[in-house]
Write an enzyme that holds these catalytic residues in place. Structure first.
Site, PDB file in Angstrom:
ATOM      1  N   GLY A 146       0.847  -1.181   0.000  1.00  0.00           N
ATOM      2  CA  GLY A 146       0.000   0.000   0.000  1.00  0.00           C
ATOM      3  C   GLY A 146       0.884   1.232   0.000  1.00  0.00           C
ATOM      4  O   GLY A 146       2.103   1.150   0.203  1.00  0.00           O
ATOM      5  N   TYR A 147       0.256   2.375  -0.208  1.00  0.00           N
ATOM      6  CA  TYR A 147       1.001   3.630  -0.306  1.00  0.00           C
ATOM      7  C   TYR A 147       0.533   4.589   0.778  1.00  0.00           C
ATOM      8  O   TYR A 147      -0.644   4.905   0.869  1.00  0.00           O
ATOM      9  CB  TYR A 147       0.818   4.248  -1.699  1.00  0.00           C
ATOM     10  CG  TYR A 147       1.513   3.429  -2.761  1.00  0.00           C
ATOM     11  CD1 TYR A 147       2.815   3.717  -3.141  1.00  0.00           C
ATOM     12  CD2 TYR A 147       0.899   2.322  -3.328  1.00  0.00           C
ATOM     13  CE1 TYR A 147       3.476   2.941  -4.071  1.00  0.00           C
ATOM     14  CE2 TYR A 147       1.551   1.541  -4.267  1.00  0.00           C
ATOM     15  CZ  TYR A 147       2.840   1.858  -4.631  1.00  0.00           C
ATOM     16  OH  TYR A 147       3.500   1.084  -5.550  1.00  0.00           O
TER      17      TYR A 147
END
Length: 155
Positions: A28-29
């Protein structure tokens, strides 16, 4: 500064060899802008924090650090959306191809990547390579988070 030089290709799945020993990846970011991102990635046994920057999809700055799994899981909870995929490694000559088979909202997408030491480095192109997409930013993981493959429209 660490530079990642990576070329991406679509794959003809009918010609792919038998894939074995894949590793499940979840990422994820924390932040994701047009020219920089902060990614959290968890594999079966390790976890990483990665900072990438640059506007050229073929060649970007990359700083990657292994972090404790408990920290990575907590950071991944901060991410609104995640990418899940299984990665397979295929060594060919002096390189290792990474085959990513995406899941979830990116199911159906299969990307082959090869990391190079320079943009001009030559390498063997296996028969299962279909089309190069290195300069098409929509195939970057950071873009697949925002615009998943299953939501693309043809045309």
């Amino acid at each position: 500064m660490a530079i990642e030089i990576e070329r991406k290709f679509l794959v003809n799945t009918n010609l792919l060899p038998q894939l074995e020993n894949g590793k499940k990846l979840t990422q994820g970011y924390i932040w994701n802008e047009s020219n920089k991102s902060l990614r959290i990635r968890i594999t079966d046994t390790k976890s990483f924090l990665t900072i990438k920057s640059g506007n050229n999809p073929l060649c970007r700055s990359e700083f990657e650090y292994e972090i404790p799994m408990t920290d990575a899981k907590e950071l991944l909870r901060l991410c609104d959306t995640k990418i899940e995929k299984t990665r397979y490694l295929i060594p060919i000559e002096n390189h290792t191809w990474e085959i990513d088979i995406f899941e979830g909202k990116n199911q159906g997408l299969i990307i082959a990547e090869i990391e190079l030491s320079s943009e001009k480095e030559s390498f063997f192109l296996p028969k299962w390579i279909n089309k190069e997409v290195s300069q098409e930013s929509k195939y970057l993981n950071v873009e697949l988070i925002k615009h998943p493959f299953t939501e693309w429209r043809e045309g």
